[in-house]
Design a protein around this motif. Structure first.
Motif, PDB file in Angstrom:
ATOM      1  N   THR A  71     -12.909 -17.299 -10.961  1.00  0.00           N
ATOM      2  CA  THR A  71     -13.624 -16.049 -11.197  1.00  0.00           C
ATOM      3  C   THR A  71     -13.128 -15.385 -12.477  1.00  0.00           C
ATOM      4  N   ALA A  72     -11.804 -15.363 -12.656  1.00  0.00           N
ATOM      5  CA  ALA A  72     -11.237 -14.758 -13.856  1.00  0.00           C
ATOM      6  C   ALA A  72     -11.645 -15.526 -15.110  1.00  0.00           C
ATOM      7  N   GLN A  73     -11.647 -16.850 -15.046  1.00  0.00           N
ATOM      8  CA  GLN A  73     -12.042 -17.644 -16.202  1.00  0.00           C
ATOM      9  C   GLN A  73     -13.491 -17.382 -16.595  1.00  0.00           C
ATOM     10  N   ASN A  74     -14.313 -17.045 -15.588  1.00  0.00           N
ATOM     11  CA  ASN A  74     -15.722 -16.724 -15.859  1.00  0.00           C
ATOM     12  C   ASN A  74     -15.939 -15.234 -16.121  1.00  0.00           C
ATOM     13  N   LYS A  75     -14.817 -14.533 -16.447  1.00  0.00           N
ATOM     14  CA  LYS A  75     -14.847 -13.121 -16.840  1.00  0.00           C
ATOM     15  C   LYS A  75     -15.216 -12.190 -15.688  1.00  0.00           C
ATOM     16  N   GLY A  76     -15.046 -12.658 -14.454  1.00  0.00           N
ATOM     17  CA  GLY A  76     -15.352 -11.812 -13.319  1.00  0.00           C
ATOM     18  C   GLY A  76     -14.178 -10.924 -12.933  1.00  0.00           C
ATOM     19  N   LYS A  77     -14.465  -9.855 -12.196  1.00  0.00           N
ATOM     20  CA  LYS A  77     -13.432  -8.954 -11.700  1.00  0.00           C
ATOM     21  C   LYS A  77     -12.953  -9.462 -10.347  1.00  0.00           C
ATOM     22  N   VAL A  78     -11.647  -9.725 -10.230  1.00  0.00           N
ATOM     23  CA  VAL A  78     -11.140 -10.321  -9.003  1.00  0.00           C
ATOM     24  C   VAL A  78      -9.737  -9.797  -8.711  1.00  0.00           C
ATOM     25  N   TRP A  79      -9.464  -9.605  -7.398  1.00  0.00           N
ATOM     26  CA  TRP A  79      -8.146  -9.198  -6.924  1.00  0.00           C
ATOM     27  C   TRP A  79      -7.704 -10.209  -5.862  1.00  0.00           C
ATOM     28  N   LEU A  80      -6.436 -10.632  -5.937  1.00  0.00           N
ATOM     29  CA  LEU A  80      -5.884 -11.652  -5.049  1.00  0.00           C
ATOM     30  C   LEU A  80      -4.789 -11.028  -4.189  1.00  0.00           C
ATOM     31  N   TYR A  81      -4.671 -11.472  -2.935  1.00  0.00           N
ATOM     32  CA  TYR A  81      -3.603 -10.960  -2.069  1.00  0.00           C
ATOM     33  C   TYR A  81      -2.952 -12.087  -1.283  1.00  0.00           C
ATOM     34  N   ARG A  82      -1.741 -11.785  -0.785  1.00  0.00           N
ATOM     35  CA  ARG A  82      -1.063 -12.627   0.202  1.00  0.00           C
ATOM     36  C   ARG A  82      -0.581 -11.693   1.302  1.00  0.00           C
ATOM     37  N   PHE A  83      -0.845 -12.079   2.546  1.00  0.00           N
ATOM     38  CA  PHE A  83      -0.498 -11.240   3.688  1.00  0.00           C
ATOM     39  C   PHE A  83       0.563 -11.944   4.514  1.00  0.00           C
ATOM     40  N   SER A  84       1.740 -11.325   4.642  1.00  0.00           N
ATOM     41  CA  SER A  84       2.807 -11.925   5.448  1.00  0.00           C
ATOM     42  C   SER A  84       3.419 -10.917   6.414  1.00  0.00           C
ATOM     43  N   TYR A  85       2.736  -9.788   6.625  1.00  0.00           N
ATOM     44  CA  TYR A  85       3.274  -8.751   7.504  1.00  0.00           C
ATOM     45  C   TYR A  85       3.099  -9.153   8.963  1.00  0.00           C
ATOM     46  N   VAL A  86       4.180  -9.042   9.726  1.00  0.00           N
ATOM     47  CA  VAL A  86       4.156  -9.291  11.166  1.00  0.00           C
ATOM     48  C   VAL A  86       4.543  -7.994  11.869  1.00  0.00           C
ATOM     49  N   PRO A  87       3.765  -7.523  12.844  1.00  0.00           N
ATOM     50  CA  PRO A  87       4.133  -6.318  13.573  1.00  0.00           C
ATOM     51  C   PRO A  87       5.572  -6.396  14.091  1.00  0.00           C
ATOM     52  N   GLU A  88       6.263  -5.278  14.042  1.00  0.00           N
ATOM     53  CA  GLU A  88       7.711  -5.289  14.299  1.00  0.00           C
ATOM     54  C   GLU A  88       8.067  -5.849  15.668  1.00  0.00           C
ATOM     55  N   THR A  89       7.281  -5.551  16.698  1.00  0.00           N
ATOM     56  CA  THR A  89       7.623  -6.023  18.043  1.00  0.00           C
ATOM     57  C   THR A  89       7.384  -7.522  18.214  1.00  0.00           C
ATOM     58  N   LEU A  90       6.717  -8.162  17.251  1.00  0.00           N
ATOM     59  CA  LEU A  90       6.411  -9.592  17.367  1.00  0.00           C
ATOM     60  C   LEU A  90       7.282 -10.465  16.463  1.00  0.00           C
TER      61      LEU A  90
ATOM     62  N   ARG B  69      -5.299  -6.245 -11.171  1.00  0.00           N
ATOM     63  CA  ARG B  69      -6.388  -7.217 -11.178  1.00  0.00           C
ATOM     64  C   ARG B  69      -5.874  -8.588 -11.598  1.00  0.00           C
ATOM     65  N   TYR B  70      -6.385  -9.633 -10.978  1.00  0.00           N
ATOM     66  CA  TYR B  70      -6.021 -11.003 -11.347  1.00  0.00           C
ATOM     67  C   TYR B  70      -6.760 -11.372 -12.630  1.00  0.00           C
ATOM     68  N   THR B  71      -6.006 -11.823 -13.618  1.00  0.00           N
ATOM     69  CA  THR B  71      -6.604 -12.329 -14.850  1.00  0.00           C
ATOM     70  C   THR B  71      -5.942 -13.646 -15.222  1.00  0.00           C
ATOM     71  N   VAL B  72      -6.530 -14.365 -16.159  1.00  0.00           N
ATOM     72  CA  VAL B  72      -5.941 -15.643 -16.563  1.00  0.00           C
ATOM     73  C   VAL B  72      -4.609 -15.435 -17.265  1.00  0.00           C
ATOM     74  N   LYS B  73      -4.335 -14.212 -17.738  1.00  0.00           N
ATOM     75  CA  LYS B  73      -3.052 -13.925 -18.375  1.00  0.00           C
ATOM     76  C   LYS B  73      -2.013 -13.423 -17.379  1.00  0.00           C
ATOM     77  N   SER B  74      -2.435 -12.567 -16.448  1.00  0.00           N
ATOM     78  CA  SER B  74      -1.455 -11.952 -15.535  1.00  0.00           C
ATOM     79  C   SER B  74      -1.179 -12.795 -14.294  1.00  0.00           C
ATOM     80  N   ARG B  75      -2.233 -13.410 -13.726  1.00  0.00           N
ATOM     81  CA  ARG B  75      -2.134 -14.154 -12.463  1.00  0.00           C
ATOM     82  C   ARG B  75      -1.334 -13.362 -11.421  1.00  0.00           C
ATOM     83  N   ALA B  76      -1.770 -12.138 -11.203  1.00  0.00           N
ATOM     84  CA  ALA B  76      -1.080 -11.233 -10.277  1.00  0.00           C
ATOM     85  C   ALA B  76      -1.754 -11.231  -8.917  1.00  0.00           C
ATOM     86  N   LEU B  77      -0.965 -10.965  -7.879  1.00  0.00           N
ATOM     87  CA  LEU B  77      -1.507 -10.729  -6.546  1.00  0.00           C
ATOM     88  C   LEU B  77      -0.780  -9.557  -5.929  1.00  0.00           C
ATOM     89  N   MET B  78      -1.348  -9.025  -4.867  1.00  0.00           N
ATOM     90  CA  MET B  78      -0.671  -7.993  -4.082  1.00  0.00           C
ATOM     91  C   MET B  78      -0.134  -8.635  -2.816  1.00  0.00           C
TER      92      MET B  78
END
Length: 496
Positions: A378-397, A460-469
């Motif tokens: 998406t970024a290479q095609n000049k699109g607006k994109v945001w990437l994430y990784r989710f690793s949160y586990v509820p505290e009691t679990l 925002r994810y870009t071909v230069k930053s390659r960032a995620l939340m």
């Protein structure tokens, strides 16, 4: 196995003694319920029931009704296998082929400006799932001043099926589940303004097969213009679609085994015979040339997708899916040949045991790498994109769960509280994470950017930053080139 309790479906007319908010749709007037500033309308028909001669046909326009239709309970779930794990204690909802219903949550006051709309598409490997699940309650989004819609679509052989006898009806064939999703989006376009929603600001979002659906809709000419932003949660590769000729041959072979060689005989089969449980995860989606013209990797690489803001990501313990796919990690590594061992060693470099490393490799191959790859394309095609990784586990679990498994982000995204699901007690930290994720998702629907006042900046994810939340146990923070070495090696070994 968990059994649903089946009951007949009745279209009930509302009683004035239980008066609730009334909305006029293109097919007739409906009455919902209101509580604590949120109105909800459940079980709204968006197509004629796909039964009898309408089995394996594109969804047909809903027939208008007279009077006031009660919209206080979910329509039936589509026919599917019984669930091993119910989505909440005491969950019961009937099943039927008559299942094309949707639900709307909206702020109670619908006057004034039009609000952004979010349309949820459930997962379930295209063989199960329903909009009635407690985790998909849209109340928190409505409190964020968003109108949220959830929809049912046909699954399994009811939703994805081709046969030589079907091609003569002069309409698209095969991907009936995707056609249902498109029909529901057309309903949103034509009706959502009556609920205070803006038909020119619609976000589709989904998880697993729902995210795969998002990606297919992004690439489908038939869905173009029906939505304006998209979110794909753990959608996988979608790297293969079944050729139509093969789908027809497979459908004919199955019908012949059932003794149903004509269209009339196929449609006369009982629903249980069509379900043919247990249903294995099929190569569901069909390259029909109309709804689906190519696999989604082909479409993303070529830029054949809607040019709209896109949010995509996956969880850190996606290998939780292996419980239904025993040995999948071994088969993947064997398929990599000499490259496989080198990648496994990268996954063991931090001291991780081989068995765990192999499964982690599979989980990232199945979900993490495709999310990163789609963000990159998406970024290479000049699109607006945001990437994430989710690793949160509820505290009691945390003592029980090694990570955030497939679909574990959903209750956080929907900000579902313990009182609704009763699966586990949420701590203050859990509630904060849920509120924050719900705000990011709602902000994205509002503006096409997840950021907003009081939130950490999600680059925002870009071909230069390659960032995620990264939504992690110790908080929320951006990361650059997350686990680049191992993901690059995995990509080099697996992506053709």
């Amino acid at each position: 196995m968990f059994k649903r309790v089946g009951v007949p479906l009745y279209l009930l007319m509302a009683s004035s003694a239980l008066a609730g908010p009334v909305v006029t749709t293109s097919a007739g007037r409906i009455e919902g319920t209101s509580e604590n500033g949120v109105s909800r309308y459940l079980g709204i028909p968006f197509a004629t029931p796909p039964v009898g001669d309408l089995r394996w046909r594109a969804p047909q326009p809903v027939k208008p009704w007279s009077g006031l239709l009660e919209a206080r309970s979910f329509g039936p779930d589509c026919v599917q296998m019984d669930m091993e794990n119910p989505p909440g204690p005491g969950f019961v909802n009937p099943e039927s082929e008559d299942c094309l219903y949707l639900n709307v949550w909206a702020p109670e006051n619908t006057s004034g400006r039009k609000r952004p709309v979010m349309v949820w598409i459930y997962g379930g490997a295209f063989i199960m799932g329903a909009a009635s699940y407690p985790s998909y309650d849209g109340t928190a989004f409505a409190r964020q001043d968003v109108v949220m819609v959830s929809l049912n679509y046909r699954v399994g052989r009811f939703g994805f099926f081709a046969h030589p006898e079907l091609k003569g009806e002069g309409e698209d064939v095969g991907n009936y589940g995707l056609m249902d999703q498109i029909k529901a989006l057309e309903w949103v376009r034509d009706n959502i303004a009556a609920f205070g929603g803006d038909p020119a600001n619609v976000t589709i979002f989904g998880e697993s097969a729902g995210a795969s659906s998002v990606n297919f809709l992004m690439a489908s000419p038939k869905a173009r213009g029906l939505f304006h932003k998209a979110i794909a949660q753990s959608g996988g590769t979608n790297g293969f679609v079944k050729p139509l000729d093969k789908a027809r041959a497979d459908g004919k072979a199955w019908g012949d085994k059932k003794g149903a060689t004509t269209l009339a005989a196929l449609r006369a089969l009982p629903a249980a015979a069509v379900l043919d449980a247990p249903v294995l995860v099929p190569e569901s989606v069909i390259a029909d040339g109309q709804i689906v013209r190519e696999s989604t990797p082909e479409a993303y690489k070529a830029g054949h997708v809607a040019d709209i803001p896109y949010l995509v990501g996956a969880n850190d313990y996606e290998e939780s899916l292996i419980r239904w796919l025993p040995g999948a990690e071994k088969k993947l590594i064997e398929s990599l040949g000499t490259k496989g061992e080198g990648v496994v060693k990268l996954y063991m470099a931090d001291g991780t045991a081989r068995e765990i490393a192999e499964k982690r490799l599979w989980g990232e191959y199945a979900m993490t790498l495709p999310a990163r790859w789609r963000a990159e394309q998406t970024a290479q095609n000049k699109g607006k994109v945001w990437l994430y990784r989710f690793s949160y586990v509820p505290e009691t679990l945390r003592a029980k769960m090694p990570g955030a498994g497939h679909e574990n982000e959903i209750e956080m995204v929907f900000d579902i509280r313990q009182s609704r699901t009763q699966r586990h007690v949420w701590t203050a930290a859990d509630l904060t994470m849920a509120r924050t994720m719900n705000r990011y998702w709602a902000n994205f629907a509002k503006t096409g950017d997840p950021n907003g006042d009081g939130l950490k900046n999600w680059p925002r994810y870009t071909v230069k930053s390659r960032a995620l939340m990264h939504f992690a146990k110790d908080g929320i923070a951006p990361a650059i080139d997350f686990e680049k070495a191992r993901l690059d090696a995995l990509e080099a070994a697996t992506v053709k």
